[in-house]
Design an enzyme around this catalytic site. Structure first.
Site, PDB file in Angstrom:
ATOM      1  N   LYS A 127       0.844  -1.197   0.000  1.00  0.00           N
ATOM      2  CA  LYS A 127       0.000   0.000   0.000  1.00  0.00           C
ATOM      3  C   LYS A 127       0.886   1.257   0.000  1.00  0.00           C
ATOM      4  O   LYS A 127       0.677   2.186  -0.773  1.00  0.00           O
ATOM      5  CB  LYS A 127      -0.910  -0.023   1.227  1.00  0.00           C
ATOM      6  N   THR A 151     -12.838   4.692  15.509  1.00  0.00           N
ATOM      7  CA  THR A 151     -14.029   4.562  16.352  1.00  0.00           C
ATOM      8  C   THR A 151     -13.689   3.621  17.493  1.00  0.00           C
ATOM      9  O   THR A 151     -13.406   2.443  17.253  1.00  0.00           O
ATOM     10  CB  THR A 151     -15.186   3.997  15.511  1.00  0.00           C
ATOM     11  N   PHE A 164     -16.707  11.149  10.948  1.00  0.00           N
ATOM     12  CA  PHE A 164     -18.097  10.888  10.544  1.00  0.00           C
ATOM     13  C   PHE A 164     -18.249  10.764   9.026  1.00  0.00           C
ATOM     14  O   PHE A 164     -19.365  10.710   8.523  1.00  0.00           O
ATOM     15  CB  PHE A 164     -19.014  12.017  11.060  1.00  0.00           C
ATOM     16  N   LEU A 165     -17.124  10.692   8.308  1.00  0.00           N
ATOM     17  CA  LEU A 165     -17.233  10.628   6.846  1.00  0.00           C
ATOM     18  C   LEU A 165     -17.953   9.356   6.416  1.00  0.00           C
ATOM     19  O   LEU A 165     -17.920   8.331   7.089  1.00  0.00           O
ATOM     20  CB  LEU A 165     -15.861  10.704   6.179  1.00  0.00           C
ATOM     21  N   GLU A 208     -18.294   6.620   3.251  1.00  0.00           N
ATOM     22  CA  GLU A 208     -17.593   6.177   2.043  1.00  0.00           C
ATOM     23  C   GLU A 208     -18.425   6.559   0.824  1.00  0.00           C
ATOM     24  O   GLU A 208     -19.646   6.603   0.855  1.00  0.00           O
ATOM     25  CB  GLU A 208     -17.347   4.672   2.110  1.00  0.00           C
ATOM     26  N   GLY A 267     -24.861  -2.416   5.330  1.00  0.00           N
ATOM     27  CA  GLY A 267     -23.613  -3.173   5.365  1.00  0.00           C
ATOM     28  C   GLY A 267     -22.481  -2.215   5.700  1.00  0.00           C
ATOM     29  O   GLY A 267     -22.688  -1.266   6.459  1.00  0.00           O
ATOM     30  N   CYS A 286     -18.711  -0.410   9.195  1.00  0.00           N
ATOM     31  CA  CYS A 286     -18.914   0.283  10.463  1.00  0.00           C
ATOM     32  C   CYS A 286     -20.261   0.098  11.134  1.00  0.00           C
ATOM     33  O   CYS A 286     -20.296  -0.220  12.324  1.00  0.00           O
ATOM     34  CB  CYS A 286     -18.594   1.747  10.286  1.00  0.00           C
ATOM     35  N   LYS A 318     -22.602  -0.212  -0.822  1.00  0.00           N
ATOM     36  CA  LYS A 318     -23.420   0.931  -1.243  1.00  0.00           C
ATOM     37  C   LYS A 318     -22.758   1.509  -2.479  1.00  0.00           C
ATOM     38  O   LYS A 318     -21.625   1.155  -2.823  1.00  0.00           O
ATOM     39  CB  LYS A 318     -23.502   1.963  -0.133  1.00  0.00           C
ATOM     40  N   ARG A 373     -17.175  -4.757   2.466  1.00  0.00           N
ATOM     41  CA  ARG A 373     -17.287  -5.277   3.833  1.00  0.00           C
ATOM     42  C   ARG A 373     -18.746  -5.336   4.272  1.00  0.00           C
ATOM     43  O   ARG A 373     -19.471  -4.351   4.180  1.00  0.00           O
ATOM     44  CB  ARG A 373     -16.441  -4.417   4.787  1.00  0.00           C
TER      45      ARG A 373
HETATM   46  N1  LIG Z   1     -14.435   3.376   6.658  1.00  0.00           N
HETATM   47  C1  LIG Z   1     -15.182   4.381   7.070  1.00  0.00           C
HETATM   48  O1  LIG Z   1     -16.063   4.881   6.349  1.00  0.00           O
HETATM   49  C2  LIG Z   1     -15.002   4.934   8.436  1.00  0.00           C
HETATM   50  C3  LIG Z   1     -14.248   4.261   9.380  1.00  0.00           C
HETATM   51  N2  LIG Z   1     -14.116   4.794  10.636  1.00  0.00           N
HETATM   52  C4  LIG Z   1     -13.252   4.154  11.631  1.00  0.00           C
HETATM   53  O2  LIG Z   1     -11.886   4.434  11.294  1.00  0.00           O
HETATM   54  C5  LIG Z   1     -11.058   3.329  11.640  1.00  0.00           C
HETATM   55  C6  LIG Z   1     -10.298   2.876  10.418  1.00  0.00           C
HETATM   56  O3  LIG Z   1     -11.254   2.446   9.489  1.00  0.00           O
HETATM   57  P1  LIG Z   1     -10.846   2.232   7.949  1.00  0.00           P
HETATM   58  O4  LIG Z   1     -10.013   3.367   7.488  1.00  0.00           O
HETATM   59  O5  LIG Z   1     -12.097   1.883   7.214  1.00  0.00           O
HETATM   60  O6  LIG Z   1      -9.912   0.934   8.086  1.00  0.00           O
HETATM   61  P2  LIG Z   1      -9.034   0.257   6.936  1.00  0.00           P
HETATM   62  O7  LIG Z   1      -8.970  -1.197   7.283  1.00  0.00           O
HETATM   63  O8  LIG Z   1      -9.517   0.697   5.610  1.00  0.00           O
HETATM   64  O9  LIG Z   1      -7.571   0.915   7.155  1.00  0.00           O
HETATM   65  C7  LIG Z   1      -6.794   0.635   8.291  1.00  0.00           C
HETATM   66  C8  LIG Z   1      -5.324   0.765   7.862  1.00  0.00           C
HETATM   67  O10 LIG Z   1      -4.492   0.617   9.024  1.00  0.00           O
HETATM   68  C9  LIG Z   1      -3.345  -0.088   8.624  1.00  0.00           C
HETATM   69  N3  LIG Z   1      -2.675  -0.619   9.807  1.00  0.00           N
HETATM   70  C10 LIG Z   1      -3.003  -1.692  10.550  1.00  0.00           C
HETATM   71  N4  LIG Z   1      -2.114  -1.827  11.570  1.00  0.00           N
HETATM   72  C11 LIG Z   1      -1.214  -0.816  11.465  1.00  0.00           C
HETATM   73  C12 LIG Z   1      -0.057  -0.412  12.192  1.00  0.00           C
HETATM   74  N5  LIG Z   1       0.343  -1.094  13.279  1.00  0.00           N
HETATM   75  N6  LIG Z   1       0.625   0.688  11.784  1.00  0.00           N
HETATM   76  C13 LIG Z   1       0.220   1.373  10.697  1.00  0.00           C
HETATM   77  N7  LIG Z   1      -0.862   1.047   9.949  1.00  0.00           N
HETATM   78  C14 LIG Z   1      -1.562  -0.037  10.335  1.00  0.00           C
HETATM   79  C15 LIG Z   1      -3.852  -1.141   7.666  1.00  0.00           C
HETATM   80  O11 LIG Z   1      -2.807  -1.637   6.852  1.00  0.00           O
HETATM   81  C16 LIG Z   1      -4.892  -0.323   6.870  1.00  0.00           C
HETATM   82  O12 LIG Z   1      -4.299   0.268   5.748  1.00  0.00           O
HETATM   83  C17 LIG Z   1     -11.989   2.281  12.235  1.00  0.00           C
HETATM   84  O13 LIG Z   1     -12.023   2.433  13.632  1.00  0.00           O
HETATM   85  C18 LIG Z   1     -13.351   2.658  11.651  1.00  0.00           C
HETATM   86  O14 LIG Z   1     -14.426   2.256  12.473  1.00  0.00           O
HETATM   87  C19 LIG Z   1     -14.726   5.962  11.008  1.00  0.00           C
HETATM   88  C20 LIG Z   1     -15.490   6.650  10.092  1.00  0.00           C
HETATM   89  C21 LIG Z   1     -15.658   6.214   8.745  1.00  0.00           C
HETATM   90  O1  LIG Z   2     -18.315   5.089  10.859  1.00  0.00           O
HETATM   91  C1  LIG Z   2     -18.388   4.924   9.668  1.00  0.00           C
HETATM   92  O2  LIG Z   2     -17.731   4.118   8.996  1.00  0.00           O
HETATM   93  C2  LIG Z   2     -19.384   5.692   8.840  1.00  0.00           C
HETATM   94  O3  LIG Z   2     -20.540   4.826   8.697  1.00  0.00           O
HETATM   95  C3  LIG Z   2     -21.600   5.390   7.897  1.00  0.00           C
HETATM   96  O4  LIG Z   2     -21.127   5.674   6.610  1.00  0.00           O
HETATM   97  P1  LIG Z   2     -20.993   4.459   5.527  1.00  0.00           P
HETATM   98  O5  LIG Z   2     -21.030   3.154   6.256  1.00  0.00           O
HETATM   99  O6  LIG Z   2     -19.797   4.786   4.709  1.00  0.00           O
HETATM  100  O7  LIG Z   2     -22.247   4.521   4.552  1.00  0.00           O
HETATM  101  P2  LIG Z   2     -23.746   5.044   4.693  1.00  0.00           P
HETATM  102  O8  LIG Z   2     -23.999   5.935   3.580  1.00  0.00           O
HETATM  103  O9  LIG Z   2     -24.005   5.510   6.065  1.00  0.00           O
HETATM  104  O10 LIG Z   2     -24.574   3.682   4.458  1.00  0.00           O
HETATM  105  C4  LIG Z   2     -24.400   2.661   5.393  1.00  0.00           C
HETATM  106  C5  LIG Z   2     -25.308   1.517   5.000  1.00  0.00           C
HETATM  107  O11 LIG Z   2     -26.677   1.895   5.215  1.00  0.00           O
HETATM  108  C6  LIG Z   2     -27.439   1.615   4.049  1.00  0.00           C
HETATM  109  N1  LIG Z   2     -28.515   2.606   3.966  1.00  0.00           N
HETATM  110  C7  LIG Z   2     -28.209   3.920   4.054  1.00  0.00           C
HETATM  111  C8  LIG Z   2     -29.218   4.849   4.000  1.00  0.00           C
HETATM  112  C9  LIG Z   2     -30.558   4.441   3.871  1.00  0.00           C
HETATM  113  O12 LIG Z   2     -31.494   5.243   3.808  1.00  0.00           O
HETATM  114  N2  LIG Z   2     -30.821   3.095   3.792  1.00  0.00           N
HETATM  115  C10 LIG Z   2     -29.822   2.180   3.832  1.00  0.00           C
HETATM  116  O13 LIG Z   2     -30.099   0.965   3.740  1.00  0.00           O
HETATM  117  C11 LIG Z   2     -26.454   1.678   2.901  1.00  0.00           C
HETATM  118  O14 LIG Z   2     -26.902   0.872   1.810  1.00  0.00           O
HETATM  119  C12 LIG Z   2     -25.197   1.110   3.530  1.00  0.00           C
HETATM  120  O15 LIG Z   2     -25.220  -0.317   3.447  1.00  0.00           O
HETATM  121  C13 LIG Z   2     -22.052   6.707   8.491  1.00  0.00           C
HETATM  122  O16 LIG Z   2     -23.045   7.283   7.640  1.00  0.00           O
HETATM  123  C14 LIG Z   2     -20.858   7.662   8.604  1.00  0.00           C
HETATM  124  O17 LIG Z   2     -21.279   8.889   9.206  1.00  0.00           O
HETATM  125  C15 LIG Z   2     -19.782   7.001   9.481  1.00  0.00           C
HETATM  126  O18 LIG Z   2     -18.646   7.834   9.600  1.00  0.00           O
END
Ligand SMILES: NC(=O)C1=CN([C@@H]2O[C@H](COP(=O)(O)OP(=O)(O)OC[C@H]3O[C@@H](n4cnc5c(N)ncnc54)[C@H](O)[C@@H]3O)[C@@H](O)[C@H]2O)C=CC1
Ligand SMILES: O=C(O)[C@H]1O[C@H](OP(=O)(O)OP(=O)(O)OC[C@H]2O[C@@H](n3ccc(=O)[nH]c3=O)[C@H](O)[C@@H]2O)[C@H](O)[C@@H](O)[C@@H]1O
EC number: 1.1.1.22
Length: 436
Positions: free
Chosen positions: A35, A121, A150-151, A153, A258, A261, A322, A329
């Site tokens: 990566k 989180t 709170f972003l 995807e 799905g 998160c 989505k 995931r």
């Molecule tokens: N994916 C999302 O939309 C959101 C996720 N979150 C939270 O943010 C956190 C991260 O989520 P994602 O970015 O989706 O995870 P991700 O799995 O996409 O990325 C995590 C990264 O951390 C790296 N990593 C693992 N161990 C490491 C180490 N020891 N040193 C350096 N890098 C390391 C991995 O290689 C990976 O690239 C989680 O707690 C999640 O709940 C919060 C808001 C939105």
């Molecule tokens: O902590 C996180 O990872 C993030 O999780 C969600 O964001 P995300 O999972 O990227 O996507 P959403 O747009 O929230 O959709 C989540 C799921 O709900 C479903 N959904 C969403 C909206 C709706 O009206 N109905 C519904 O079934 C979507 O299909 C998807 O499977 C939250 O919206 C973000 O604010 C948060 O930061």
């Protein structure tokens, strides 16, 4: 300001790129050598609309760097963000091992004051654990701040650059000042920085995701009721969403939520509640409804094929959890595929972005189409699992010409029921009249 982001996944890469975009010098650290190599070579490793342009600009203008060395990565940084995985452990609690391992390493490496930021989180009380893990070996002063992200995807860059709010959990004036300066370019009158204590900031994140998941499961139950009562969930959705106490968003029924998160965060909050002897009944119901909703279409499909799917072949549009992301995931599509294959059917899939991610886990259990219409070849019926915009106005002549039966099972209510009736389709969706 010089900052470091540890973990360059969906959150870390967007966070790092957007902070570079506001003029900070950002070093992103990841253990994934491939990566880091790709990112350093200018290749974005996730699909996020709008990210590539920012990424390329900031890389070229030398505000964005990537390394596998935590020691190099934190050198001279004022702020270190932890955007590491917090996956569900066996018991459903958030697994903090990634966070605490890096915290321990930071304690040994830090040589000057830094603000360590929990961007991941994390359950209530994690900030204290991170402090303890760092303090074991640390020779310098530091603060730990909770700054949940709170972003969403698919709209991550927009959400980060124009947040509804920034939540900062800290009791340190010094850290508060530094974080206020860092986030100043992102907040305006209407979307403030909300300062609070660490525990409230940690709980705010879980409460936000859990409430949104609750809205979705509520509407999915209303959809089931609509089918039983002969009502139309789209109408009910519009009827209640026009009340600004309810709001129009997150009221769309479908085949469940799905992503990486909602499922894990709702489960983690239930577990955290159990740990303090509280039975969070609503969230247990939210999870139960969602599990069942993923296979909401299966009884409809089986009924149409006289409860025998052996030898049937299905086209499946949509794999990502989505639209506008390649993230699969906990995608409902994966559960549908397993159920169809377990019932003796075969499946050809198409998704604009998520095909490679699915191929890595499903292999040759299913077949993969290069195009949404070739996906229909030799299919008995079409199933839709993700509401990509490219599926919203398809060429129905091509669909009816390709399918053995004019049957569409739509998990995201893409089409008007009346129109499908006019075209003579057997059309089933979620919470609306079935056209048989
Ligand atoms: N994916 C999302 O939309 C959101 C996720 N979150 C939270 O943010 C956190 C991260 O989520 P994602 O970015 O989706 O995870 P991700 O799995 O996409 O990325 C995590 C990264 O951390 C790296 N990593 C693992 N161990 C490491 C180490 N020891 N040193 C350096 N890098 C390391 C991995 O290689 C990976 O690239 C989680 O707690 C999640 O709940 C919060 C808001 C939105
Ligand atoms: O902590 C996180 O990872 C993030 O999780 C969600 O964001 P995300 O999972 O990227 O996507 P959403 O747009 O929230 O959709 C989540 C799921 O709900 C479903 N959904 C969403 C909206 C709706 O009206 N109905 C519904 O079934 C979507 O299909 C998807 O499977 C939250 O919206 C973000 O604010 C948060 O930061």
């Amino acid at each position: 300001m010089k900052i470091t982001v540890v973990g360059t996944g969906y959150v870390g890469l967007v966070t790092g790129t957007c902070f570079a975009e506001t003029g900070n010098e950002v070093t992103c650290v990841d253990i994934d050598v491939n990566k880091v190599a790709k990112l350093s070579a200018g290749q974005v490793t996730i699909y996020e609309p709008g990210l590539e342009k920012l990424f390329e600009r900031n890389l070229k203008e030398e505000r964005l760097f990537f390394t596998t060395s935590l020691e190099d990565g934190i050198r001279d940084a004022e702020v270190v963000f932890l955007a590491l995985p917090t996956p569900p452990g066996a018991d459903g609690a958030a697994d903090l091992s990634f966070i605490l391992k890096v915290a321990d390493q930071l304690g040994k490496l830090m040589t000057d004051y830094k603000v360590i930021v929990d961007k991941s989180t994390v359950p209530v009380g994690t900030a204290e654990k991170v402090i303890a893990a760092i303090a074991q070996n640390c020779k310098t002063s530091f603060d730990v701040v909770s700054n949940p992200e709170f972003l969403r995807e698919g709209v991550a860059v927009d959400d980060f650059m124009k947040p509804d709010r920034v939540v900062i959990g800290t009791n340190s004036e010094r850290a508060r000042k530094i974080m206020g300066e860092l986030y100043a370019p992102f907040v305006r009158q209407g979307n403030p920085i909300i300062y609070m204590d660490e525990k409230s900031a940690e709980l705010t994140k879980y409460a936000a995701n859990s409430f949104l998941a609750t809205k979705i499961s509520f509407m999915n139950e209303i959809a089931v009721l609509c089918e039983k009562l002969g009502a139309d969930v789209d109408m009910v959705r519009r009827g209640i969403g026009s009340d600004d106490r309810i709001g129009k968003r997150f009221l769309f029924p479908g085949i469940g939520y799905g992503g990486s998160c909602f499922p894990k965060d709702v489960q983690a909050l239930v577990k955290s509640s159990e740990d303090v002897n509280y039975d969070f009944r609503i969230l247990n119901a939210v999870m139960d409804v969602n599990e069942k909703q993923k296979l909401f279409l299966l009884p409809k499909i089986k009924a149409y094929f006289n409860d025998d799917l052996k030898g049937k072949h299905f086209a499946l549009w949509g794999l990502a959890f989505k639209p506008n992301t390649d993230d699969i995931r906990e995608a409902p599509a994966l559960y549908i595929i397993d159920a169809l294959v377990d019932a003796g059917a075969t499946v050809t899939v198409f998704d604009p972005e998520a095909m490679e991610n699915v191929r890595q886990i499903a292999g040759d259990k299913i077949t993969y189409a290069e195009h949404q219409y070739t996906c229909l070849d030799k299919a008995d019926a079409l199933i839709i699992a993700t509401e990509w915009s490219v599926f919203r106005t398809p060429d129905f002549n091509k669909i009816s010409a390709a399918l053995k039966y004019k049957a569409i099972f739509d998990g995201r209510n893409l089409f008007e029921v009346a129109r499908m009736r006019e075209m003579g389709y057997h059309y089933e969706s979620v919470g609306r009249a079935a056209i048989v």
